[in-house]
Design a protein around this motif. Structure first.
Motif, mmCIF file in Angstrom:
data_model
loop_
_atom_site.group_PDB
_atom_site.id
_atom_site.type_symbol
_atom_site.label_atom_id
_atom_site.label_comp_id
_atom_site.label_asym_id
_atom_site.label_seq_id
_atom_site.Cartn_x
_atom_site.Cartn_y
_atom_site.Cartn_z
ATOM 1 N N ARG A 87 5.706 33.033 -14.467
ATOM 2 C CA ARG A 87 4.321 32.655 -16.259
ATOM 3 C C ARG A 87 4.657 33.852 -16.579
ATOM 4 N NH1 ARG A 87 1.458 28.010 -16.711
ATOM 5 N NH2 ARG A 87 3.014 26.256 -16.292
ATOM 6 N N GLY A 88 5.835 34.980 -15.973
ATOM 7 C CA GLY A 88 5.242 36.045 -16.532
ATOM 8 C C GLY A 88 4.446 37.170 -16.524
ATOM 9 N N TYR A 89 3.439 36.919 -14.951
ATOM 10 C CA TYR A 89 2.537 37.163 -14.707
ATOM 11 C C TYR A 89 3.032 38.216 -13.706
ATOM 12 C CZ TYR A 89 -0.040 34.332 -18.159
ATOM 13 O OH TYR A 89 -0.275 33.432 -19.126
ATOM 14 N N TYR A 90 3.512 39.175 -13.798
ATOM 15 C CA TYR A 90 3.673 40.603 -12.121
ATOM 16 C C TYR A 90 2.950 41.275 -11.553
ATOM 17 C CZ TYR A 90 7.701 38.769 -14.466
ATOM 18 O OH TYR A 90 9.248 37.494 -14.678
ATOM 19 N N LYS A 91 1.139 41.362 -12.120
ATOM 20 C CA LYS A 91 0.158 41.843 -11.765
ATOM 21 C C LYS A 91 -0.195 41.408 -11.095
ATOM 22 C CE LYS A 91 1.229 46.091 -14.134
ATOM 23 N NZ LYS A 91 0.977 47.497 -13.598
ATOM 24 N N VAL A 92 0.306 40.265 -9.643
ATOM 25 C CA VAL A 92 -0.514 39.646 -8.696
ATOM 26 C C VAL A 92 -0.551 40.208 -7.250
ATOM 27 C CG1 VAL A 92 -0.028 37.703 -7.771
ATOM 28 C CG2 VAL A 92 0.474 38.679 -10.466
ATOM 29 N N PHE A 93 -0.925 40.313 -6.305
ATOM 30 C CA PHE A 93 -1.109 41.506 -4.891
ATOM 31 C C PHE A 93 -1.407 40.561 -4.447
ATOM 32 C CE2 PHE A 93 -2.202 44.577 -1.994
ATOM 33 C CZ PHE A 93 -0.710 45.173 -2.146
ATOM 34 N N GLY A 94 0.219 40.412 -3.489
ATOM 35 C CA GLY A 94 -0.199 39.126 -2.648
ATOM 36 C C GLY A 94 1.984 38.553 -2.044
ATOM 37 N N PRO A 95 2.063 38.903 -1.046
ATOM 38 C CA PRO A 95 3.661 38.283 -0.260
ATOM 39 C C PRO A 95 3.942 36.764 -1.826
ATOM 40 C CG PRO A 95 1.808 37.834 1.382
ATOM 41 C CD PRO A 95 1.155 38.893 0.063
ATOM 42 N N THR A 96 4.817 36.991 -1.929
ATOM 43 C CA THR A 96 5.281 35.663 -2.265
ATOM 44 C C THR A 96 5.731 34.421 -0.871
ATOM 45 O OG1 THR A 96 7.730 36.097 -2.129
ATOM 46 C CG2 THR A 96 7.411 36.748 -3.887
ATOM 47 N N GLU A 97 6.098 33.345 -1.732
ATOM 48 C CA GLU A 97 6.208 32.386 -0.797
ATOM 49 C C GLU A 97 6.371 32.936 0.307
ATOM 50 O OE1 GLU A 97 7.450 28.189 -2.183
ATOM 51 O OE2 GLU A 97 6.975 27.149 0.007
ATOM 52 N N LYS A 98 8.054 33.137 0.377
ATOM 53 C CA LYS A 98 9.069 33.866 1.406
ATOM 54 C C LYS A 98 8.188 34.658 1.814
ATOM 55 C CE LYS A 98 13.523 31.859 0.191
ATOM 56 N NZ LYS A 98 14.642 32.475 -0.462
ATOM 57 N N ALA A 99 7.789 35.439 1.588
ATOM 58 C CA ALA A 99 7.438 36.387 2.397
ATOM 59 C C ALA A 99 6.412 35.591 3.286
ATOM 60 C CB ALA A 99 7.595 37.797 0.970
ATOM 61 N N ALA A 100 5.032 34.727 2.707
ATOM 62 C CA ALA A 100 4.182 34.225 3.526
ATOM 63 C C ALA A 100 5.002 34.003 4.473
ATOM 64 C CB ALA A 100 3.571 33.827 2.449
ATOM 65 N N GLN A 101 6.027 33.369 4.783
ATOM 66 C CA GLN A 101 6.158 33.060 6.387
ATOM 67 C C GLN A 101 5.660 34.115 7.818
ATOM 68 O OE1 GLN A 101 9.990 30.809 6.401
ATOM 69 N NE2 GLN A 101 10.840 32.642 4.708
#
Ligand code: AMP
Ligand code: GLY
Length: 427
Positions: A87-101
């Motif tokens: 959605r264009g919000y990049y100032k989000v701190f935390g891993p993506t779904e793949k990284a959260a594996q």
């Protein structure tokens, strides 16, 4: 000035928000959905949302949020970061779904550690009950781990081969995913003191919080009774010096996120390594893609400043000069739980004494399962209710005394339960 949104409602999120609000660069901290403690926090504001991806994107838009921090693992594993990025919000701190594996799939973390030759428990990945039985028969290993996220309930540590076989057979349905596929990890049981290390990753390096932490997972004193979400924590842990923490960050966590990066998976966010010190050597038990709770509460008490600034640098991929600085001494957090936790417990019980203890120096009460009732009184809303967290520059003995002194001054209608030995291993 920056407006920060914290997603989550536990003690970890209260502690993170409290520390971040102290940054002169932060104007307001919003919590979705927060608790009675975050409601009363300086610069704090609770916003009730459904927690759905859509609602959170709407909140970020309507409130003009500058930085979003995700506390718990479940929304990370569900791909909230990917959704907000899309959605264009990049100032989000935390891993993506793949990284959260790294947390949500124990086979994934097992394989990465094996490739990097990071010491862990010897384990066998099993894709059927027959394979699991065979693995237990052949090796005598007595730890059974579910593959996916289980809110801390996925590991069974047994004492004998017979007991392990019995449990793996009895719970075989529990180890199937939604498509009916069986996955279980049979591991060697390790013995030793556990501790954890927290880091912040910018995708290229992991910068550690320079204090080791120790949780108390079992319900009863002396580590007896059932596993819980954590009954208390303290830091630093005497068996894990600052040098050892740096070693874990530089030689274990950083290689892991660099390997993920080379596989096309960028990891930005908090990272947690659960470690055990056996008599032979240091080994990794698990990685989590968030800070641990309750460990986050004493950790935040030990920070002077620089957390918000360090998170901002990590988002820009510029963590080579982290800004966090720590206090000397130690911190101890005692969790007050509702009677009956972790099984059945009542909610809506009145909590009293908080106004009085709020005046005690070097003490902070972080809220977990609390809310305001219709008359604006603070009542319980969960199993783990409060994290009574004390700091002392004179070390863990004094921090522990201060935490328990404070506990005596709080009351929950119908009584509450807490462990009496949080921090005692350090003494
Ligand atoms: P995990 O979710 O893998 O960290 O496991 C949760 C808890 O189970 C750990 O904090 C340990 O207390 C225990 N545990 C996990 N793996 C082992 C092991 N191989 N040996 C002994 N205890 C373990
Ligand atoms: N305190 C352990 C955890 O958060 O997983």
């Amino acid at each position: 000035m920056s407006k920060v949104l914290i997603i989550g409602s536990g003690g970890r999120e209260h502690a993170l928000g409290w520390k971040i609000a102290q940054s002169p660069e932060v104007s307001e901290v919003l919590y979705s959905s927060g608790n009675a403690g975050t409601y009363n926090e300086i610069k704090g504001r609770n916003i009730e949302t459904s927690g759905s991806n859509e609602d959170l994107a709407h909140l970020i838009e309507s409130e003009n949020i500058d930085l979003t921090i995700i506390g718990p693992e479940q929304p990370l594993a569900n791909g909230l970061v990917d959704f907000l990025n899309s959605r264009g919000y990049y100032k989000v701190f935390g891993p993506t779904e793949k990284a959260a594996q790294l947390e949500s799939d124990k086979f994934f973390s097992y394989r990465i550690m094996k490739e990097l030759k990071i010491p862990q428990a010897d384990s066998i990945l099993c894709k059927s009950l027959d394979e699991a039985i065979d693995a237990i028969e052949k090796t005598g290993f007595t730890v059974i781990k579910a593959r996916g996220l289980t809110a801390g309930k996925g590991v069974t540590v047994c004492s004998t081969k017979e007991e392990t076989l019995e449990i793996v057979e009895k719970h075989s349905e529990q180890y199937k995913d939604k498509d009916g596929n069986y996955h279980v990890l049979i591991a060697e049981r390790l013995y030793g003191q556990e501790f954890s290390v927290f880091g912040i990753s910018d995708g290229k390096i992991v910068s550690p919080l320079e204090i080791s932490l120790q949780d108390h997972k079992r319900l009863l004193d002396n580590d007896k009774g059932p596993n819980t979400g954590g009954m208390g924590a303290y830091c630093p842990v005497p068996i894990a010096s600052k040098d050892l923490v740096r070693y874990v960050a530089n030689k274990i966590m950083t290689p892991v996120i660099q390997k993920m990066r080379s596989d096309g998976i960028e990891y930005k966010g908090f990272i947690y390594a659960g470690m055990i010190m056996t008599n032979k050597r240091l080994r990794v038990l698990e990685f989590n893609v968030r800070f641990g709770d309750p460990e986050c509460q004493p950790a935040m008490m030990m920070i002077n400043n620089g957390l918000y600034e360090t998170i901002s640098l990590a988002l820009e991929g510029k963590l080579n000069r982290p800004k966090i600085n720590f206090k000397p001494g130690a911190s101890c957090c005692v969790v007050l739980a509702s009677q009956g936790y972790p099984e059945n417990y009542k909610k809506g019980l009145l909590i009293s004494g908080l106004d009085e203890v709020n005046g005690i120096g070097n003490v902070k009460i972080f809220h977990a399962g609390t809310k305001l009732d219709y008359s604006n009184r603070i009542v319980t809303a969960g199993g783990r209710v409060l994290g009574v967290t004390a700091y002392s520059e004179d070390g863990i003995g004094e921090a522990q005394k201060l935490a328990y002194y404070t506990v005596q001054r709080i009351n929950i209608d119908g009584g509450f339960y807490y462990r009496r030995d949080i921090g005692s291993k350090a003494l």
